[in-house]
Write a protein that holds these residues in place. Structure first.
Motif, PDB file in Angstrom:
ATOM      1  N   CYS A  21       0.856  -1.181   0.000  1.00 26.77           N
ATOM      2  CA  CYS A  21       0.000   0.000   0.000  1.00 26.77           C
ATOM      3  C   CYS A  21       0.892   1.229   0.000  1.00 26.77           C
ATOM      4  CB  CYS A  21      -0.908   0.005   1.227  1.00 26.77           C
ATOM      5  SG  CYS A  21      -1.925   1.483   1.377  1.00 26.77           S
ATOM      6  N   THR A  22       0.720   2.061  -1.018  1.00 22.92           N
ATOM      7  CA  THR A  22       1.529   3.263  -1.150  1.00 22.92           C
ATOM      8  C   THR A  22       0.672   4.502  -0.944  1.00 22.92           C
ATOM      9  OG1 THR A  22       3.054   2.188  -2.678  1.00 22.92           O
ATOM     10  CG2 THR A  22       3.011   4.589  -2.694  1.00 22.92           C
ATOM     11  N   ALA A  23       1.176   5.397  -0.107  1.00 22.19           N
ATOM     12  CA  ALA A  23       0.496   6.670   0.136  1.00 22.19           C
ATOM     13  C   ALA A  23       1.047   7.726  -0.808  1.00 22.19           C
ATOM     14  CB  ALA A  23       0.700   7.093   1.594  1.00 22.19           C
ATOM     15  N   SER A  24       0.182   8.627  -1.238  1.00 24.90           N
ATOM     16  CA  SER A  24       0.602   9.660  -2.194  1.00 24.90           C
ATOM     17  C   SER A  24       1.560  10.651  -1.562  1.00 24.90           C
ATOM     18  CB  SER A  24      -0.629  10.389  -2.747  1.00 24.90           C
ATOM     19  OG  SER A  24      -1.403  10.952  -1.696  1.00 24.90           O
ATOM     20  N   ARG A  25       1.530  10.752  -0.246  1.00 27.11           N
ATOM     21  CA  ARG A  25       2.470  11.585   0.480  1.00 27.11           C
ATOM     22  C   ARG A  25       2.537  11.085   1.903  1.00 27.11           C
ATOM     23  NH1 ARG A  25      -0.069  14.770   4.063  1.00 27.11           N
ATOM     24  NH2 ARG A  25      -2.237  15.380   3.707  1.00 27.11           N
ATOM     25  N   ARG A  26       3.584  11.486   2.577  1.00 33.29           N
ATOM     26  CA  ARG A  26       3.711  11.094   3.977  1.00 33.29           C
ATOM     27  C   ARG A  26       2.824  11.993   4.829  1.00 33.29           C
ATOM     28  NH1 ARG A  26       9.242  10.065   7.456  1.00 33.29           N
ATOM     29  NH2 ARG A  26       8.275  10.028   9.515  1.00 33.29           N
ATOM     30  N   THR A  27       2.140  11.356   5.779  1.00 35.08           N
ATOM     31  CA  THR A  27       1.303  12.124   6.690  1.00 35.08           C
ATOM     32  C   THR A  27       2.123  12.506   7.924  1.00 35.08           C
ATOM     33  OG1 THR A  27       0.430  10.056   7.563  1.00 35.08           O
ATOM     34  CG2 THR A  27      -0.820  11.116   5.824  1.00 35.08           C
ATOM     35  N   ALA A  28       1.489  13.036   8.899  1.00 33.24           N
ATOM     36  CA  ALA A  28       2.189  13.582  10.055  1.00 33.24           C
ATOM     37  C   ALA A  28       3.092  12.547  10.716  1.00 33.24           C
ATOM     38  CB  ALA A  28       1.179  14.120  11.060  1.00 33.24           C
ATOM     39  N   SER A  29       4.085  13.050  11.424  1.00 32.26           N
ATOM     40  CA  SER A  29       5.108  12.143  11.954  1.00 32.26           C
ATOM     41  C   SER A  29       4.574  11.170  12.990  1.00 32.26           C
ATOM     42  CB  SER A  29       6.252  12.960  12.551  1.00 32.26           C
ATOM     43  OG  SER A  29       5.760  13.790  13.600  1.00 32.26           O
ATOM     44  N   ASN A  30       3.435  11.463  13.584  1.00 31.88           N
ATOM     45  CA  ASN A  30       2.872  10.544  14.568  1.00 31.88           C
ATOM     46  C   ASN A  30       1.955   9.515  13.954  1.00 31.88           C
ATOM     47  OD1 ASN A  30       4.089  11.621  16.807  1.00 31.88           O
ATOM     48  ND2 ASN A  30       2.501  13.149  17.099  1.00 31.88           N
ATOM     49  N   ASN A  31       1.997   9.442  12.638  1.00 32.23           N
ATOM     50  CA  ASN A  31       0.961   8.632  12.017  1.00 32.23           C
ATOM     51  C   ASN A  31       1.297   7.158  12.056  1.00 32.23           C
ATOM     52  OD1 ASN A  31       2.729   7.868  10.015  1.00 32.23           O
ATOM     53  ND2 ASN A  31       1.553   8.732   8.350  1.00 32.23           N
ATOM     54  N   ALA A  32       0.362   6.416  11.586  1.00 31.35           N
ATOM     55  CA  ALA A  32       0.535   4.975  11.427  1.00 31.35           C
ATOM     56  C   ALA A  32      -0.119   4.565  10.120  1.00 31.35           C
ATOM     57  CB  ALA A  32      -0.104   4.225  12.591  1.00 31.35           C
ATOM     58  N   MET A  33       0.311   3.468   9.611  1.00 29.21           N
ATOM     59  CA  MET A  33      -0.361   2.844   8.470  1.00 29.21           C
ATOM     60  C   MET A  33      -0.665   1.411   8.853  1.00 29.21           C
ATOM     61  SD  MET A  33       1.627   4.308   5.101  1.00 29.21           S
ATOM     62  CE  MET A  33       0.457   3.581   3.947  1.00 29.21           C
ATOM     63  N   GLY A  34      -1.756   0.912   8.358  1.00 28.94           N
ATOM     64  CA  GLY A  34      -2.132  -0.430   8.750  1.00 28.94           C
ATOM     65  C   GLY A  34      -3.077  -1.088   7.787  1.00 28.94           C
ATOM     66  N   TRP A  35      -3.514  -2.264   8.184  1.00 23.38           N
ATOM     67  CA  TRP A  35      -4.393  -3.081   7.356  1.00 23.38           C
ATOM     68  C   TRP A  35      -5.597  -3.544   8.169  1.00 23.38           C
ATOM     69  CZ3 TRP A  35      -3.444  -3.696   2.230  1.00 23.38           C
ATOM     70  CH2 TRP A  35      -2.154  -3.396   1.786  1.00 23.38           C
ATOM     71  N   PHE A  36      -6.723  -3.481   7.519  1.00 28.42           N
ATOM     72  CA  PHE A  36      -7.968  -4.037   8.046  1.00 28.42           C
ATOM     73  C   PHE A  36      -8.524  -4.977   6.984  1.00 28.42           C
ATOM     74  CE2 PHE A  36      -8.781  -1.325  11.782  1.00 28.42           C
ATOM     75  CZ  PHE A  36      -7.798  -0.369  11.593  1.00 28.42           C
ATOM     76  N   ARG A  37      -9.460  -5.799   7.364  1.00 27.65           N
ATOM     77  CA  ARG A  37     -10.073  -6.682   6.384  1.00 27.65           C
ATOM     78  C   ARG A  37     -11.552  -6.865   6.690  1.00 27.65           C
ATOM     79  NH1 ARG A  37      -7.144 -12.448   8.067  1.00 27.65           N
ATOM     80  NH2 ARG A  37      -8.282 -12.780  10.033  1.00 27.65           N
ATOM     81  N   GLN A  38     -12.283  -7.195   5.655  1.00 26.92           N
ATOM     82  CA  GLN A  38     -13.699  -7.453   5.816  1.00 26.92           C
ATOM     83  C   GLN A  38     -14.091  -8.652   4.980  1.00 26.92           C
ATOM     84  OE1 GLN A  38     -16.298  -4.113   5.011  1.00 26.92           O
ATOM     85  NE2 GLN A  38     -17.938  -5.015   6.241  1.00 26.92           N
ATOM     86  N   ALA A  39     -14.522  -9.682   5.664  1.00 31.64           N
ATOM     87  CA  ALA A  39     -14.995 -10.891   4.995  1.00 31.64           C
ATOM     88  C   ALA A  39     -16.478 -10.734   4.661  1.00 31.64           C
ATOM     89  CB  ALA A  39     -14.776 -12.102   5.893  1.00 31.64           C
ATOM     90  N   PRO A  40     -16.961 -11.484   3.677  1.00 30.55           N
ATOM     91  CA  PRO A  40     -18.382 -11.377   3.313  1.00 30.55           C
ATOM     92  C   PRO A  40     -19.285 -11.628   4.510  1.00 30.55           C
ATOM     93  CG  PRO A  40     -17.186 -12.632   1.670  1.00 30.55           C
ATOM     94  CD  PRO A  40     -16.221 -12.407   2.801  1.00 30.55           C
ATOM     95  N   GLY A  41     -20.213 -10.720   4.744  1.00 29.51           N
ATOM     96  CA  GLY A  41     -21.175 -10.883   5.827  1.00 29.51           C
ATOM     97  C   GLY A  41     -20.638 -10.603   7.214  1.00 29.51           C
ATOM     98  N   LYS A  42     -19.403 -10.099   7.275  1.00 25.69           N
ATOM     99  CA  LYS A  42     -18.803  -9.837   8.584  1.00 25.69           C
ATOM    100  C   LYS A  42     -18.406  -8.375   8.728  1.00 25.69           C
ATOM    101  CE  LYS A  42     -17.059 -14.486   9.461  1.00 25.69           C
ATOM    102  NZ  LYS A  42     -15.880 -15.298   9.866  1.00 25.69           N
ATOM    103  N   GLU A  43     -18.146  -7.982   9.954  1.00 25.12           N
ATOM    104  CA  GLU A  43     -17.683  -6.633  10.222  1.00 25.12           C
ATOM    105  C   GLU A  43     -16.221  -6.493   9.812  1.00 25.12           C
ATOM    106  OE1 GLU A  43     -21.223  -5.341  11.423  1.00 25.12           O
ATOM    107  OE2 GLU A  43     -19.463  -4.064  11.740  1.00 25.12           O
TER     108      GLU A  43
END
Length: 123
Positions: A21-43
């Motif tokens: 996952c590539t961001a178009s620019r860097r966000t603030a220095s305290n930031n984080a990047m991460g991953w979430f997922r959603q399966a069919p029919g689930k949160e």
């Protein structure tokens, strides 16, 4: 900030995939990047995240199988997924945020979201 995620696909159980996952620019220095997922029919659920400073966290369901890493120079975060299971099947979303929060797993703390990449694990 725009996020572009790549790397999903179809894989057999026990196989591996690497999401990026590539961001178009860097966000603030305290930031984080991460991953979430959603399966069919689930949160949507948290998978993993990493702060710019290097701190990481993982959902219990993926610990020991998934590894998150970052290339700060490229504003890119990776998710190496090994030992994939059918229950890992989901649309995976990358996310980024501008501000600090003591937790990394709350989706409400993230300001920017990618378009999602589909991961299908066959048994």
């Amino acid at each position: 900030v725009q996020l572009q995620a790549f790397g999903g696909g179809l894989v057999q159980a026990g196989g591996s995939l690497r999401l990026s996952c590539t961001a178009s620019r860097r966000t603030a220095s305290n930031n984080a990047m991460g991953w979430f997922r959603q399966a069919p029919g689930k949160e949507r659920e948290f998978v993993s995240a990493r702060r710019w400073s290097g701190g990481t966290t993982y959902a219990d369901s993926v610990k020991g199988r998934f590894t998150i890493s970052r290339d700060n120079a490229k504003n890119t975060v990776y998710l190496q997924m090994n030992g994939l299971k059918p229950e890992d099947t989901a649309v995976y979303y990358c996310a980024a945020r501008d501000s600090y929060s003591p937790t990394l797993s709350d989706a409400n703390d993230y300001h920017y979201w990618g378009q999602g990449t589909e991961v299908t694990v066959s048994s």
